[in-house]
Scaffold this active site. Structure first.
Site, PDB file in Angstrom:
ATOM      1  N   TYR A 173     -15.981  -5.434   0.620  1.00 19.09           N
ATOM      2  CA  TYR A 173     -17.564  -5.663   1.327  1.00 19.09           C
ATOM      3  C   TYR A 173     -18.638  -5.409   0.432  1.00 19.09           C
ATOM      4  O   TYR A 173     -19.347  -6.234   0.282  1.00 19.09           O
ATOM      5  CB  TYR A 173     -17.664  -4.810   2.638  1.00 19.09           C
ATOM      6  N   ASP A 178      16.974   0.079   8.063  1.00 18.70           N
ATOM      7  CA  ASP A 178      17.669  -1.083   8.687  1.00 18.70           C
ATOM      8  C   ASP A 178      18.408  -1.812   7.875  1.00 18.70           C
ATOM      9  O   ASP A 178      18.470  -1.408   6.577  1.00 18.70           O
ATOM     10  CB  ASP A 178      16.584  -1.992   9.364  1.00 18.70           C
ATOM     11  N   GLU A 204      13.069   4.555   7.471  1.00 19.85           N
ATOM     12  CA  GLU A 204      12.209   3.479   7.490  1.00 19.85           C
ATOM     13  C   GLU A 204      11.074   3.515   8.752  1.00 19.85           C
ATOM     14  O   GLU A 204      10.159   3.029   8.924  1.00 19.85           O
ATOM     15  CB  GLU A 204      13.040   2.086   7.342  1.00 19.85           C
TER      16      GLU A 204
END
Lengths: 366, 644
Positions: A98, A249, A197
């Site tokens: 910004y 996973d 995870e």
């Protein structure tokens, strides 16, 4: 804890400005060189035991419009960092984005651009983002286990936190800065670290009391782990000599999570030695587990298959374990989730799967 | 059942009046439904007005008004400033079908059969029962005549029921008011489109259009010059039917076959005439009036076997590239197109009928990118609005692979998609329409080929333009960098190190490494020398004094590291006269100006200025510049001079 000395950082930033300035003086077209940040340009560093950028470099030259914009932005960002150091402030990457709105010609079109340039500047100066007083948006993830941390609070007082007794079920939250000026790792009598995870699996292990029953430190990765999480794991592992086991996973994206922890990420290969824990091991879920444990699966998507094939050419996945597992997965065409283990009941993961895997890997005895 | 004899049948057999025929077949003439009827009526009225004005050498000023009090009925008013129609002729011109002056003439004209305006009057009478009102003024110092027309559909005759005289401000002109059953709601868009299109191909006309709700559209005149009058020519042997040949022979004044052929046909000189007669094997002194059908047939066949020169093309009146460009520019002003390109073919012939193709292409701006390109078709300056799919113009466009020219076109066939408008104007003494309603041009091979050639030329110009633009844009980017970004980088790096800002010039030439040529064109309105008139204040309206001077300033900047010395050429556009030139050119011809420029040191620039007169503002918005004695890859903004 030591007050950080930034004079070295300022010196390095000025070197960048001086390179450009000298180009003008010697009537060379201004340019900066930095290592090419792609998969094709990472090499294993035998000394550091992690993957670093190779010898290929990319030139940012004022010869092209894009290059000239990049140089101008680099100058603005360097100047901004110098200014922050001078007035002893720090900003988030988003805040800097910004602030760049006011940089006229040098302003960014997206935060992605400014984040990338901040990384470029790290690469060029061999500094870290923390040296630039820039911090990420997101915090590090959560930790639960028999571990005591000493943190320098915002009131400049040291506070000891025990990561089981002093925290709720959500655990200790890793701050964005995990360098010695912010935290010190005190005592622990844990035997190993499990980096997990998904939040669902982290909570399952917490609910089942796995940290206490197996003397483990549980770290939640929150998907692709933030730098501070990786740095925290690295420090914890190195300082307390603890093995790290990564539990994710079973799909190509999870293998990349493991790679960023164990070998170093492609995007941050310039600081791999700070972030990566080379001794980390992949616990599972592996494609072999899908077969051995007869887990519920989903079919691999086209993107999954492409990602797996891309990993076969990724220099970090060239050992026999990964080649075998990835080829197996392509062959069976299936993927699975950590939480698929719930097929056999909520306690199966803590009572059966993890103990079996841990003893297989020689972490615990049968 | 009683036997019906030929005599019984004969009682029922009678002549069908043309008007009656129309009544039953109005769809053939474009009055098939209420939307079509509205557009056809406007079209016939406007065509009529334009033709009248042009024949009298008057710049047309057409006024169209539609009133729509009831849902299905419109009052249509069309006014022109033409010569008017003499009282006695009013019922013939407006109330009688197949009556006109142009049917027998072989030259380019809008209407031909003489059905047009009287069909509108008839349609109005048939559908509303109301009579058309015609106002005509033939002399500026006489009042106008007003006549109400009633058509007797049995006799193909009109009667004037009420006649009156009124005062009318116009010096001369014709006004027709007719009530018709029509669907304005549906037709609104097409009427506007029709008038806009008409204005594009008739840049010499001004059209004012008032809609029922009072909205007024003005389609401005962009050319003060009337189109060249098409000269009437004799029929060409290749286009003549056997019957016509026999008919011409009956009415000829020539007493011998050879003089008959020479005097009644175009392109028949002594040698060609003799060759035809030889081929036919007929005596050349035979009286054409006594010839047999077989002999005519032999001549007709011989026409096809002998090489005969193409007919004169003076019978055509094309619009001209400059004017097409100018009116396209005027009408697409709101779209602000990137460029407008035109091409025209030399006149050609199909079956003995001369024709000529002109095309235009508007590209970019606010035109929709995802829709098929808009095709504007014109035949003899008349817009064709319907049956686009069945028109030779469409099949010609569809057979060109437009993908190379920045338009999308699946499989390289069909009407392409992209931000463009295509304009095609076919002028001919005989437009081969597919049907009487004159909406589509038939598949004539010669015409199709010429349209393709014209569009290919256009496409090549587009490609050249795009190529030039891309190169220029790339270099402009570098300019941007040099003038804005580089100084910023230098300043910032100097500030960070607390050092003086370094000098940039050597870096600039190093990055650019080219010679940059850019032209700016400005238009200056000037008053001409006052016209000498004997009567003060008698300066007729419409004769505007003054003109436009087109000023070109060519900036040549050397961004190379060494001095550059080369020759520069500027092409002088057609119709332009060269005024002031600076620096002094080394050569001027009717086509170009050549300068042997002095050596330009690095990071220096020179200006080359020249003025052109005789062009309108906007006719000329980009110079064609060429260079010589320098490697053309060093130069942006001019191409290699390939010789005259």
């Amino acid at each position: 804890m030591v007050k950080k000395d930034y004079s070295n950082v300022i010196e390095k930033i000025d070197l960048v400005a001086a390179k450009i300035y000298d180009d003008f003086q010697q009537t060379h077209i201004p340019s900066l060189n930095l290592p090419t940040r792609t998969k094709a340009n990472i090499k294993f560093d035998d000394n550091l035991n992690v993957w670093k950028y190779g010898a290929n470099t990319t030139e940012r030259s004022a010869k092209s419009l894009d290059g000239a914009y990049m140089l101008l932005r680099t100058m603005y960002m360097a100047d901004f960092i110098k200014e922050m150091i001078k007035i002893n402030k720090s900003s988030t990457l988003r805040e800097m984005y910004y602030i760049s709105e006011g940089w006229d010609l040098a302003k960014f079109h997206s935060q992605q651009e400014s984040n990338l340039l901040a990384e470029d500047l790290e690469v060029i100066t061999s500094c870290m983002r923390e040296d630039f007083k820039l911090r990420p948006e997101e915090d590090g993830a959560r930790v639960i286990g028999n571990l005591t941390i000493e943190e320098m609070t915002r009131n400049n007082t040291k506070k000891k936190i025990h990561c089981q007794d002093d925290v709720g079920d959500a655990g200790y939250s890793i701050p964005y800065n995990v360098e010695p000026e912010k935290i010190n790792i005190k005592g622990t009598d844990a035997d190993f670290i499990i980096a997990i995870e998904t939040g669902g699996m982290f909570d399952r292990l917490v609910e089942n009391g796995f940290d206490a029953s197996h003397n483990a430190i549980l770290v939640h990765l929150k998907g692709q782990p933030a730098r501070s999480t990786r740095r925290f794991i690295k420090r914890l592992s190195a300082e307390k000599n603890l093995p790290v086991l990564v539990f994710t996973d079973c799909d190509p994206w999870s293998y990349r999570i493991f790679a960023s922890i164990a070998y170093g990420a492609i995007k941050t290969a310039h600081i791999s030695e700070y972030l990566a824990t080379p001794s980390s091991q992949y616990l599972g879920v592996t494609p072999s587990d899908i077969e051995n444990y007869n887990l519920p699966t989903d079919t691999l998507t086209k993107e999954d298959i492409n990602a797996l094939k891309s990993e076969l050419t990724d220099p970090r996945f060239q050992d026999s374990f990964w080649k075998g597992e990835i080829k197996l997965q392509i062959k069976i065409g299936k993927k699975s989730e950590q939480q698929a283990l719930a097929k056999y009941g909520l306690d199966y993961v803590t009572d059966t799967y993890l103990p079996e895997k841990l003893s297989e890997m020689g972490i615990t005895k049968k | 059942m009683a036997k019906i004899t030929a005599h019984d049948l004969a009682k029922k057999q009678k002549e069908i009046s043309v008007a009656e025929f129309f009544e039953r077949n109005k769809h053939i003439l474009g009055f098939g439904n209420q939307t079509r009827a509205l557009i056809t009526s406007v079209k016939e009225g406007v065509d009529n007005g334009l033709d009248a004005c042009e024949e009298a050498n008057i710049l047309p000023d057409i006024y169209v008004e539609i009133k729509n009090h009831e849902d299905s009925e419109c009052r249509l008013i069309i006014e022109d400033n033409g010569p008017g129609v003499v009282k006695k002729q009013i019922p013939h011109i407006f109330g009688r079908l197949l009556y006109g002056s142009r049917f027998h003439a072989i030259r380019q004209s809008r209407g031909q059969q003489g059905i047009g305006i009287s069909a509108v009057v008839l349609y109005g009478q048939l559908t509303t029962g109301k009579h058309a009102k015609i106002t005509s003024k033939v002399e500026s110092d006489r009042p106008a005549v007003v006549a109400n027309l009633v058509i007797d559909t049995n006799k193909n005759r009109a009667e004037v029921t009420g006649k009156d005289t009124v005062h009318w401000e116009k010096p001369t002109g014709t006004r027709i008011e007719v009530s018709i059953v029509a669907d304005f709601k549906r037709g609104k868009k097409y009427v506007y489109e029709y008038l806009q299109s008409t204005s594009i191909v008739n840049p010499h006309a001004q059209i004012t259009y008032k809609e029922p709700d009072g909205t007024v559209h003005l389609f401005e005149r962009t050319s003060e010059v009337l189109p060249r009058k098409a000269i009437e020519i004799k029929p060409h042997p290749h286009g003549v039917e056997l019957g016509t040949l026999i008919k011409l022979a009956k009415h000829t004044k020539a007493r011998q076959l050879n003089s008959f052929l020479k005097s009644e046909f175009s392109s028949m000189g002594d040698r060609t005439t003799n060759a035809v007669i030889d081929k036919a094997g007929i005596e050349k002194t035979i009286n054409p009036k006594t010839m047999t059908r077989e002999e005519f047939l032999a001549i007709h066949k011989a026409f096809k076997k002998v090489k005969i020169m193409s007919p004169s093309t003076e019978c055509l009146s094309p619009i001209g590239e400059t004017l097409i460009k100018r009116s396209l520019k005027n009408e697409t002003h709101e779209i602000s197109p990137e460029f407008i390109i035109t091409a025209s073919r030399p006149p050609s012939v199909y079956s003995g009928n001369p024709f000529q193709i002109e095309v235009g292409l508007v590209y970019g701006g606010n035109l929709p990118k995802e829709e098929p390109v808009k095709i504007m078709r014109f035949a003899n300056r008349v817009p064709l609005l319907y049956q686009q799919g069945g028109c030779v113009t469409t099949s010609a466009i569809s057979s060109i692979d437009w993908r190379r020219y920045g338009l999308t076109q699946p499989s390289g066939k069909g009407v392409p998609t992209g931000p463009a408008i295509f304009l095609i104007h076919v002028s001919s003494t005989l437009i081969p329409f597919t049907s009487e309603s004159k909406e589509a041009i038939a598949d004539v091979e010669e015409i199709e080929n010429d349209i393709k050639l014209a569009f290919r030329e256009c496409a090549r110009k587009v490609q050249h333009h795009i190529h030039k633009k891309v190169r220029r844009a790339k270099t402009r980017e570098k300019f941007d960098l040099i003038t804005r970004i580089l100084p910023e980088i230098a300043k910032k790096s100097a500030n960070m190190l607390d050092k003086p800002v370094p000098i940039l010039d050597p870096i600039i030439t190093k990055i650019m490494d080219i010679v940059w040529i850019e032209d700016i064109i400005e238009y200056e309105k000037v008053s001409r020398e006052p016209v000498q008139t004997t009567l003060i204040g008698n300066n007729p309206e419409g004769q505007k004094s003054g003109g436009t001077i087109t000023k070109s300033r060519i900036m040549v900047v050397n961004y190379k590291r060494d001095p550059q010395k080369f020759n520069l050429y500027a092409i002088i556009p057609k119709d332009a006269v060269v005024g002031t030139i600076n620096p002094k050119p080394s050569k001027i011809t009717s086509n170009f100006i050549k300068w042997n420029l002095d050596a330009i040191p690095p990071a220096n620039k020179i200006d080359v200025i020249f003025e052109l007169a005789g062009l309108e503002q906007g006719d000329f918005d980009e110079n064609d510049l060429y260079i010589e004695n320098i490697n053309p890859t060093f130069v942006i903004g001019a191409d290699k001079w390939e010789g005259e």
